[in-house]
Scaffold this motif. Structure first.
Motif: not given
Length: 594
Positions: A75-81, A84-87, A92-97
């Protein structure tokens, strides 16, 4: 002659300790362990449940700091940064992985160079610095992309602002990886595995480690998520920053009680050396020695732990018959002196290789768990999420498995395990492999339940005429989604706790931190595998005549029920694969698979 007699007592006093003094030293100290001042750890003062209790409290704070951001970061990356939803989802997946994969680095550093004590402190400081960067950026409007409206189109974060964002995120990922790779092993090191009481306490520790992990998650997905959504992200990052900062003095408060395993060199170097030596000796026709005894250099023996010393005294002079190819690494005529291997090193590598198939069989479970933060949240967002007058944000849905784990963990440790010990007349009650197997079975059930719930949800959407309008909530409670969360939460408790204890207890003492961190690496691989399976499914099902199962902007048009049934089948096949390896596996030191 009289001169020689006078010299012998003097020579003896300088070179070797008297037997009684050496035995007293062995009884009063933990061999191979030191305290925080790098002095020999004392049995009467160091280790035990008191020392492990500090680790449990720290885990609450550490997981609170991590999950308060990871659970709502998309939500932070989409709303404030303005991604796009896919990006946003990919980042997020890359960060957690990445954070979970870096646990391998934390485990490697703990075994090779530093104690788990020092790796935790270094990693916590790194995560703290990363969170400070993210907090400052979230607080300062000038460090974020400008707000967008009808007159000003959205601009995705770029340049120095993007560099600041990713620098903060991956400093956090590096810190989280180091903590995940050191903290569970540090807690497990506090117990004497040579006594039944010590082994039972260690099992209790790993159960409550998952419990405390869930406590931190509960606060993160409720209180902190609400703060982020209603008060601002700078407050959410600030809470995470304070949590990881407070964890450092809490951890330091237990310094006087910890026993810390002395690093014994790179475990990866040992593994590579044995594999290369076995290959070269086999190709050159050199045969393994049938009676090679491991070197007993007194200086190297002093570095071994008491457990390793006791085990070494009962070892045979021949390598075991399992994985015979590796026995070629032990020869009286090595090709290179640097590739000279002893029997103990070969047997250590054999243990590592034998646990890898078990490790691989947990990928599918974590792939199922990845659905909880993706499709399950999107499903719940289309449903009625009100509880009375309170509207629950979809990002708080993980509260269901978290609460269930917090309830089940004490029941498992204080009721199920004591009963199982009486029923099986064994010390463990339920073995590590049985626990992992139970978790895998529960993941199969979870995917079946998820498929049935999705069928019901889409039927309600069709009957209510809202199939083509995902913006309006369906007249069905999101508590239906909670069923699959409960199944997967139970699976996570059984498998994660069982896997950490399995890797810790089975791995050679020189490789325990690295082996324990495989539990977190499995989670990372599960996340990546989920993305791969989704891509394969869409490629295989999407053609000119049919819509891909998982594509489009309206989740009501997805064939999620088919995807969940596919995951159920794959999980079932994975469980059969697991049974094959679990039945063959023989526990270290017992030769038994029970």
């Amino acid at each position: 002659m009289s001169s020689n007699l006078r010299e012998k007592p003097l020579l003896r006093s300088k070179t070797v300790k008297p037997t009684m003094e050496l035995e007293a030293h062995r009884v009063t100290t933990w061999e191979g362990y030191v305290d925080w001042r790098n002095k020999p750890a004392l049995r009467i003062r160091h280790g035990g449940m008191l020392a492990a209790s500090f680790v449990l409290v720290v885990e609450v704070l550490e997981n609170l700091a991590y999950l308060s951001n990871a659970s709502n970061l998309v939500l932070y990356l989409g709303k404030y940064m303005h991604m796009s939803p896919s990006k946003s989802a990919n980042n997020v997946t890359n960060f957690m992985g990445t954070a979970f994969l870096l646990a391998l680095l934390g485990g490697f550093a703990s075994d090779a160079f530093f104690t788990t004590y020092h790796v935790y402190l270094i990693s916590a400081v790194i995560e703290f610095l990363g969170l400070i960067v993210l907090t400052i950026q979230a607080h300062k409007p000038s460090l974020k992309p400008p707000k967008c409206d009808k007159l000003n189109p959205c601009q995705e974060v770029s340049g120095g602002k993007a560099a600041m964002l990713f620098a903060g995120l991956y400093l956090v990922a590096l810190g989280v990886g180091g903590i995940k790779g050191s903290l569970p092993a540090h807690g497990g090191e506090q117990f004497d595995e040579n006594t039944p009481t010590g082994r039972k306490q260690r099992s209790t520790f790993f159960n409550y480690f998952v419990f405390c992990l869930s406590c931190g998650a509960l606060i993160a997905v409720t209180f902190v998520v609400w703060i982020e959504d209603n008060k601002g992200w700078e407050w959410g990052f600030a809470i995470a920053t304070i949590a990881i900062f407070v964890s450092i003095p809490v951890f330091l408060a237990g310094s006087a009680t910890y026993r810390n395993k002395v690093p014994s060199g790179s475990p990866i170097t040992t593994i590579l050396k044995v594999l290369v030596a076995a290959s070269l000796n086999s190709c050159s026709g050199r045969k393994s020695s049938s009676a090679v005894v491991s070197p007993s250099n007194p200086h190297s023996r002093q570095k071994e732990s008491e457990e390793e010393a006791a085990k070494a005294s009962t070892e045979t002079e021949k390598p075991t018959d399992t994985l015979k190819f590796l026995n070629n690494a032990v020869t009286n005529e090595p090709i290179l002196s640097s590739l000279e291997c002893n029997i103990q090193q070969v047997e250590d590598v054999k243990v590592v290789l034998k646990v890898l198939p078990i490790f691989a069989c947990t990928f599918m479970l974590n792939c199922c768990l990845a659905q909880l933060s993706t499709f399950s949240v999107e499903q719940a967002a289309t449903m009625d999420t009100k509880v009375g007058s309170l509207k629950v944000p979809p990002a708080s849905l993980p509260i269901f498995p978290v609460i269930f784990i917090m309830i089940l963990a004490p029941i498992y440790d204080h009721i199920i395990i004591p009963y199982a010990r009486k029923a099986t007349k064994s010390e463990m009650g339920i073995t590590h492999l049985q626990r992992i197997g139970i978790g895998l079975v529960l993941s199969i059930g979870a995917m079946a339940v998820a498929a049935l719930v999705e069928v019901k949800r889409k039927r309600v959407a069709t009957d209510s005429g809202l199939l083509d309008d995902p913006t309006k909530p369906l007249p069905i409670s999101f508590f239906w989604i909670a069923l699959q969360y409960l199944f997967l939460g139970s699976a996570d408790l059984f498998t994660l706790a069982g896997l950490m204890e399995f890797f810790f207890s089975e791995a050679p003492i020189r490789m325990r931190s690295l082996s324990t961190s495989l539990s977190w690496a499995s989670i990372a691989i599960g996340y990546y595998l989920s993305s791969v399976i989704v891509s394969i499914v869409n490629t295989a099902t999407g053609n000119s005549n049919h819509r891909a199962w998982l594509s489009g902007t309206n989740i009501n048009h997805y064939h999620l029920e088919r995807f969940y049934w596919l995951m159920c089948v794959l999980s079932g096949l994975n469980f059969l694969h697991y049974l094959f390896w679990a039945i063959k596996y023989k526990y270290r030191g017992t030769g038994s698979n029970h």
